[in-house]
Design a protein around this motif. Structure first.
Motif, PDB file in Angstrom:
ATOM      1  N   SER A   1      96.853  73.598   9.487  1.00  0.00           N
ATOM      2  CA  SER A   1      96.507  74.693   8.584  1.00  0.00           C
ATOM      3  C   SER A   1      97.103  75.963   9.142  1.00  0.00           C
ATOM      4  CB  SER A   1      94.989  74.848   8.444  1.00  0.00           C
ATOM      5  OG  SER A   1      94.417  73.716   7.826  1.00  0.00           O
TER       6      SER A   1
ATOM      7  N   GLU B   1      93.659  81.258   4.787  1.00  0.00           N
ATOM      8  CA  GLU B   1      94.069  80.009   5.411  1.00  0.00           C
ATOM      9  C   GLU B   1      94.511  79.016   4.340  1.00  0.00           C
ATOM     10  OE1 GLU B   1      92.469  77.199   9.029  1.00  0.00           O
ATOM     11  OE2 GLU B   1      91.030  77.762   7.473  1.00  0.00           O
TER      12      GLU B   1
ATOM     13  N   THR C   1      97.457  80.396   8.700  1.00  0.00           N
ATOM     14  CA  THR C   1      96.792  81.599   8.183  1.00  0.00           C
ATOM     15  C   THR C   1      97.815  82.714   8.073  1.00  0.00           C
ATOM     16  OG1 THR C   1      94.701  80.956   9.219  1.00  0.00           O
ATOM     17  CG2 THR C   1      94.935  83.265   8.576  1.00  0.00           C
TER      18      THR C   1
ATOM     19  N   ARG D   1      96.824  82.148  -1.029  1.00  0.00           N
ATOM     20  CA  ARG D   1      96.797  81.354   0.201  1.00  0.00           C
ATOM     21  C   ARG D   1      98.214  80.910   0.551  1.00  0.00           C
ATOM     22  NH1 ARG D   1      91.897  79.611   1.999  1.00  0.00           N
ATOM     23  NH2 ARG D   1      90.128  79.797   0.565  1.00  0.00           N
TER      24      ARG D   1
END
Length: 266
Positions: free
Chosen positions: A236, A244, A238, A184
């Motif tokens: 957030s 994400e 991605t 991530r």
């Protein structure tokens, strides 16, 4: 006694024949000794039924030696090697020409097959997981990461196989299942921590470059967010793999302007 020219005997003993010719002369033959040889029913060296694992073999032979053998497979050797399922027996001939049929051995072959099923995609983002299931009906399961049991939970990248054993002790190994865990991204808002805003001013929050998508708590979807009100702003991001980040946040406070009122003087 019998008066035929030939007789059939099935009892041990001494047999003679007395004859008389046309002139009345009588003669008696030399005695013929008939011996009855009792022989036990021949048995094979294994008891029925027998289960073989695929690829294994079994040697069948009579527990007692005989001069001649005729197996149900058509072979005539004293022993045979069995690898296929079937019913096996032998017809044997002893040293005086008597034939006997051995007991029968029923052979089956166990060929377990194992297929691993996944309950979701094998490529996923860090923090997610997939379950691998080898199916029911086996006595033992051992996975390549030393886990045991029909079902395991996988959270790390790697190649996974499972060896299973059935009730006959026959084993099989599954095909390889490859799991890929993608990292991530880490969301970082600049400025970080606590930011101060003067009345009437605005502040630009920067999420940094290189992400496929941006998601601000305000609904913004670009790298930059312009704020002119106090509050907590979350972000957030991605990456190109579709993973994400966990959210980052920054707290913005508004400065209170100083008061210009002066006290009255006397």
């Amino acid at each position: 006694s019998a008066t035929d020219t030939a007789i059939v005997v099935n009892t041990a003993g001494s047999y003679t024949v007395t004859v008389m010719d046309r002139s009345g002369r009588i003669g008696t033959s030399v005695p013929v000794e008939v011996v009855y040889k009792a022989s036990p029913i021949p048995r094979l060296n294994v008891a029925s039924p027998v289960t073989l694992c695929k690829g294994d073999s079994l040697t069948l032979t009579a527990t007692k030696f005989f001069p001649a053998y005729q197996w149900s497979t058509g072979q005539s050797s004293s022993s045979i090697m069995v690898t296929q399922p079937g019913t096996y027996f032998a017809t044997v001939t002893d040293d005086i020409g008597c034939t006997w049929i051995t007991d029968t051995v029923l052979v089956s072959v166990s060929d377990p097959r194992v297929v691993v099923a996944a309950n979701g995609p094998l490529t996923f983002c860090e923090g997610e997981e997939v379950a691998l299931d080898a199916g029911s009906g086996f006595q033992a399961y051992r996975w390549s990461d030393n886990q045991q049991g029909q079902r395991i939970i996988v959270r790390n990248s790697g190649s996974y196989t499972v060896r299973v054993s059935d009730a006959n002790g026959c084993s099989a190994i599954s095909d390889t299942v490859r799991v890929l865990v993608r990292p991530r991204p880490v969301a970082i808002i600049s400025p970080s921590g606590n930011a101060v805003l003067c009345p009437g001013d605005s502040l630009i929050l920067d999420a940094g470059p290189g992400y496929a998508a941006y998601r601000w708590s305000t609904g913004g979807a670009s790298r930059y967010l312009v704020v002119n009100q106090p509050g907590t702003y979350g972000l957030s991001v991605t990456n190109g793999s579709g993973c994400e980040s966990l959210p980052d946040s920054v707290s913005v406070t508004m400065l209170t302007p100083p008061s210009l009122n002066q006290p009255d003087t006397v």
